[in-house]
Motif scaffolding. Structure first.
Motif, PDB file in Angstrom:
ATOM      1  N   PRO A  67       5.717   2.204   3.685  1.00 43.56           N
ATOM      2  CA  PRO A  67       6.701   1.341   3.268  1.00 43.56           C
ATOM      3  C   PRO A  67       7.350   1.731   2.237  1.00 43.56           C
ATOM      4  CG  PRO A  67       4.755   0.196   2.894  1.00 43.56           C
ATOM      5  CD  PRO A  67       4.257   1.427   3.236  1.00 43.56           C
ATOM      6  N   ARG A  81      15.425  -1.075  -2.709  1.00 41.37           N
ATOM      7  CA  ARG A  81      14.818   0.072  -2.206  1.00 41.37           C
ATOM      8  C   ARG A  81      15.798   0.586  -0.821  1.00 41.37           C
ATOM      9  NH1 ARG A  81      14.884   4.228  -0.571  1.00 41.37           N
ATOM     10  NH2 ARG A  81      13.003   5.701  -0.353  1.00 41.37           N
ATOM     11  N   GLY A  89       9.646  -0.529   0.065  1.00 42.92           N
ATOM     12  CA  GLY A  89       9.590  -1.156  -0.853  1.00 42.92           C
ATOM     13  C   GLY A  89      10.342  -2.703  -0.617  1.00 42.92           C
ATOM     14  N   LYS A 135       1.754  -4.368   1.263  1.00 49.16           N
ATOM     15  CA  LYS A 135       1.787  -3.135   1.919  1.00 49.16           C
ATOM     16  C   LYS A 135       0.666  -2.574   2.000  1.00 49.16           C
ATOM     17  CE  LYS A 135       2.003  -0.656  -2.737  1.00 49.16           C
ATOM     18  NZ  LYS A 135       2.591  -0.012  -3.780  1.00 49.16           N
ATOM     19  N   PHE A 185      12.381   2.171   7.969  1.00 50.81           N
ATOM     20  CA  PHE A 185      12.100   1.328   7.134  1.00 50.81           C
ATOM     21  C   PHE A 185      10.643   1.854   6.419  1.00 50.81           C
ATOM     22  CE2 PHE A 185      14.475  -1.024  10.114  1.00 50.81           C
ATOM     23  CZ  PHE A 185      15.472  -1.816   9.355  1.00 50.81           C
ATOM     24  N   THR A 186      10.500   3.238   6.637  1.00 47.45           N
ATOM     25  CA  THR A 186       9.265   3.843   6.102  1.00 47.45           C
ATOM     26  C   THR A 186       9.491   5.173   5.635  1.00 47.45           C
ATOM     27  OG1 THR A 186       8.782   4.952   8.488  1.00 47.45           O
ATOM     28  CG2 THR A 186       7.716   2.677   7.744  1.00 47.45           C
ATOM     29  N   ASN A 225       7.034  -3.727   4.020  1.00 47.76           N
ATOM     30  CA  ASN A 225       8.125  -4.019   3.084  1.00 47.76           C
ATOM     31  C   ASN A 225       8.309  -5.640   2.769  1.00 47.76           C
ATOM     32  OD1 ASN A 225       9.380  -1.166   3.051  1.00 47.76           O
ATOM     33  ND2 ASN A 225       9.439  -1.774   5.096  1.00 47.76           N
ATOM     34  N   PHE A 268       4.934  -7.292  -2.769  1.00 52.02           N
ATOM     35  CA  PHE A 268       5.000  -5.770  -2.177  1.00 52.02           C
ATOM     36  C   PHE A 268       3.829  -5.091  -2.460  1.00 52.02           C
ATOM     37  CE2 PHE A 268       6.105  -1.296  -2.329  1.00 52.02           C
ATOM     38  CZ  PHE A 268       6.316  -1.171  -0.904  1.00 52.02           C
ATOM     39  N   GLY A 313      13.648  -4.593   0.530  1.00 48.93           N
ATOM     40  CA  GLY A 313      14.704  -4.351   0.972  1.00 48.93           C
ATOM     41  C   GLY A 313      15.696  -5.837   1.090  1.00 48.93           C
ATOM     42  N   ALA A 340      11.476  -4.718   9.274  1.00 52.34           N
ATOM     43  CA  ALA A 340      11.307  -4.223   7.607  1.00 52.34           C
ATOM     44  C   ALA A 340       9.795  -4.855   7.388  1.00 52.34           C
ATOM     45  CB  ALA A 340      12.268  -4.837   6.644  1.00 52.34           C
TER      46      ALA A 340
END
Ligand code: NAP
Length: 522
Positions: A179, A260, A181, A95, A512-513, A208, A91, A183, A203
Motif C-alpha cells: 500500500p 500520499r 499510505g 497495512k 493504490f499500491t 491504505n 495505517f 489517501g 484504496a
C-alpha cells in the motif's frame, strides 16, 4: 486451495425489475422507512469516534427543496488534521492485515448492502433526485465495486504465483504490491454511492487508510456507506468520515505533507486544481503524491447514414437525459450525417417530448437537477444554446418546488459552439450536422475531453475506422454511451477527462499500491 478460490467468481449484481409487484412493494416500503428517518443529524467520524459540530452541512431533497434529508457535521482544518493523524496511526496496523482478510471484509460489506439494497437506493432517490432505476443501478454498481475489488486484491497479492518472474539461479526474487499510505478520497455527488464506495473500497482493500470527504450535496448517503463498512468489520478509523467544504479542507488535505495519494472524481476545474496543488512539495513531504483524477466529459453519439435510426434515436435520448444528463458519460452531443439528419432529429424530438417529468420517489423518468447552482448554470447554458442553434424541445424550467428543468434539445449547432464544447452536466442535448461520416468523427474528436462516445453504423469498414479514430476512454458501437458495468466496461477517460484510471478494471488497484521487488541470494 488457493486464496483466490475462497470467493466465488465475480458476477454483476442484477438490476431490479420494478415491473414486478413484489419489487415495487419492497421499494415503496424502503422509501417510507427512509422518509421516517429524514432530518437526522450525522457526526464526523475521526479516529473511530463520533464528533459533532455546530456548523453543519444541510442536505436537501432537490425535488422538494423544503425537505431536509439530514444534516452532517462539518469538518474544520483542525478536524482534518486530527483525522490525518489518526489515519497515519492506523495505517501501521491495517497495512499488515493479510490481503485476503481485507478482501473478505469488502465482500461482507457487499452482502450487507445487498440485504438493504432498496434502502440504499431510496436514500439516493431522496437525496440525489434519482428515479428508481437509476438509484438501483447505482446501488448495484456499489455492490459490484466491493465484490470486484475484493477479488482483485487477492489476485494482486498472488502476482508472483500467477505471473512468476524470470528465474535466475542462486536468487529468490519476489514482486509484491504494497500500500501507499494515507489517501484523501473525494467523490462527486452524481453517483453518490457507487463512486464513493468504489474509490474508498479500492484504496482500503489495498491496505491504505483514507480520509473520505464526500460531496457536500450528498453527504448522508456517504455516511450510510461509512456505516456499512464499519458494520462489516472494517476498523472504524481505517476510513475517517470528514465532510466539509471542498475549498477549505479539500485544499488543506491536498497540500498536506502526509497525504500520499488523492483519489478524486469530479469536475475538470477541481481536478486540475488538485493536480496543481499536489505537485508542490510541502515542507516535510518525502514523496510525489499520486493523483487519480477522473473528470468531466463532452461525450457524444455519432450516427452515419447506414445506421438503424430508431435504435440511434433511442440511444441518443437515453444517453442525453438519463439522470437528467448528470452523468459524466452523458451523451450531450449528437453528430449526425446530413443524409439522415432531418429524419433522425425528428425522431429525437418525438422521443424527448414524450419524457415525463416528476418526482423521483414516484419513479418519474425525469427528475430535478441536483442543486440551485447547477439549476442556474444549466438554464444559463440553455440561453446560450438558444442563440447558437434552433430550440427543438424544452428550454424552460420545470415545475416549482424543486430544481426541475425540461429536457432540452438544440439542433443545428456548429461544432465549435459553446454548448458543443463545454460540459453542461444537465438535461441539454446539442445536435450538429456533418457532411459525411469522416467529418462526423472529426467533430466528435474536436473537444478537450475524451470520456465516452458511441458510433452508430451498419458499415463494418467505417465501424473499424471509428473504433480506431474516436479518441475516448470508453467507446461503444450501436449502443448508448452511458451504463458501464464493473468488470465488463472498465471506466475512465482521456485528455481533460482524467487520468484514465479505469475504475472497475484489472489495472485499478495498481493505482493504490506500489510494487516492491525483493531479491535474496540463496
Ligand atoms: P466537483 O464540483 O468538482 O466536486 C467533486 C468533489 O470535489 C466534491 O466532493 C467537492 O466537494 C470536492 N471539492 C471541491 N473543491 C475542492 C477542492 N478545492 N479541493 C478538493 N476537493 C474539492 O464535481 P461535482 O459537481 O461533484 O461532480 C460533477 C463532475 O464530476 C462533472 O464534471 C462530471 O463529469 C464529473 N464526474 C466524472 C466521472 C468520471 O469517472 N470521469 C464520474 C462522475 C462525475 P464539495 O461538494 O464540498 O464542493
Amino acid at each position: 486451495m488457493s486464496q483466490e478460490h475462497e470467493f466465488p467468481p465475480f458476477v454483476n449484481e442484477p438490476f431490479t425489475d420494478f415491473g414486478q409487484d413484489a419489487h415495487r412493494e419492497a421499494m415503496l416500503s424502503a422509501l417510507s422507512k427512509v422518509k421516517s428517518e429524514l432530518g437526522k443529524a450525522y457526526p464526523l467520524h475521526i479516529g473511530g469516534k463520533e464528533v459533532h459540530t455546530t456548523d453543519r452541512i444541510v442536505s436537501i431533497n432537490p425535488a422538494r427543496t423544503d425537505e431536509i434529508i439530514g444534516s452532517v457535521s462539518k469538518a474544520t482544518l483542525e478536524h482534518a488534521e486530527l483525522a490525518m493523524c489518526s489515519a497515519l496511526a492506523v495505517f501501521e496496523t491495517w497495512k499488515k492485515r493479510p490481503a485476503v482478510e481485507r478482501a473478505a471484509l469488502l465482500v461482507k460489506a457487499a452482502g450487507l448492502m445487498r440485504e438493504r439494497k432498496h434502502e440504499f437506493s431510496a436514500w439516493m432517490v431522496l437525496e440525489a433526485g434519482k428515479n428508481w432505476g437509476e438509484a438501483d443501478a447505482d446501488t448495484a454498481e456499489a455492490i459490484d465495486f466491493l465484490e470486484y475489488y475484493a477479488r482483485e486484491m487477492v489476485r494482486l497479492d498472488q502476482t508472483n504465483e500467477l505471473r512468476p518472474l524470470v528465474k535466475t539461479p542462486g536468487e529468490e526474487n519476489r514482486l509484491s504490491y504494497i500500500p501507499l499510505g494515507v489517501g484523501v478520497v473525494i467523490p462527486p455527488w452524481n453517483f453518490p454511492l457507487a463512486i464513493c464506495a468504489g474509490m474508498s473500497a479500492a484504496a482500503v482493500v489495498s491496505g491504505n487508510t483514507i480520509l473520505l470527504k464526500p460531496a457536500s450535496t450528498t453527504p448522508v448517503i456517504a455516511y450510510k456507506f461509512y456505516e456499512v463498512m464499519v458494520e462489516a468489520g472494517i476498523p472504524a478509523d481505517v476510513i475517517q468520515y470528514v465532510p466539509g467544504s471542498g475549498g477549505e479542507i479539500g485544499d488543506y488535505l491536498t497540500s498536506h505533507p502526509k497525504t500520499r495519494f488523492i483519489s478524486f472524481t469530479g469536475s475538470k476545474e477541481i481536478g486540475l486544481r488538485i493536480n496543481r496543488l499536489a505537485a508542490e512539495q510541502a515542507p516535510g513531504q518525502i514523496w510525489i503524491k499520486r493523483i487519480v483524477a477522473e473528470m468531466g466529459g463532452k461525450d457524444g453519439v455519432v450516427v452515419d447514414e447506414t445506421a438503424n435510426l430508431d435504435a440511434a434515436a433511442d440511444a441518443i435520448v437515453a444517453s442525453a437525459f438519463g439522470f437528467q444528463g448528470q452523468k459524466c458519460s452523458a451523451g450531450s452531443r449528437a453528430i449526425i450525417v446530413q443524409q439522415v439528419y432531418d429524419e433522425l432529429v425528428e425522431k429525437i424530438k418525438e422521443r424527448t417530448d414524450r419524457l415525463v417529468m416528476g418526482m423521483p420517489e414516484d419513479n418519474a423518468p425525469i427528475g430535478p437537477v441536483v442543486d440551485h447552482s447547477s439549476y442556474k448554470r444549466i438554464l444559463n447554458y440553455i440561453e446560450i444554446g438558444k442563440k447558437e442553434g434552433r430550440l427543438l424541445s424544452g428550454g424552460k424550467p420545470g415545475p416549482e418546488g424543486g430544481y426541475f428543468i425540461q429536457p432540452t434539445v438544440i439542433a443545428d449547432v456548429a461544432g465549435d459552439a459553446v454548448i458543443m464544447q463545454e460540459e453542461i452536466f444537465g438535461p441539454v442535448l446539442a445536435i450538429s450536422k456533418a457532411s459525411d461520416w469522416q467529418e462526423a468523427i472529426r467533430m466528435y474528436n474536436d473537444t478537450e475531453f475524451g470520456l465516452t462516445g458511441s458510433y452508430f453504423s451498419t458499415d463494418e469498414k467505417r465501424i473499424a475506422v471509428a473504433l480506431e479514430e474516436m479518441h475516448c476512454g470508453n467507446l461503444y458501437v450501436n449502443r448508448k454511451c452511458t451504463g458501464a458495468l464493473v468488470g465488463v466496461h472498465p471506466f475512465g477517460g482521456f485528455n481533460m477527462s482524467g487520468t484514465d484510471s479505469k475504475a472497475g478494471g484489472h489495472d485499478y488497484l495498481l493505482l493504490f499500491t506500489q510494487a516492491k521487488l525483493t531479491s535474496r541470494k540463496i
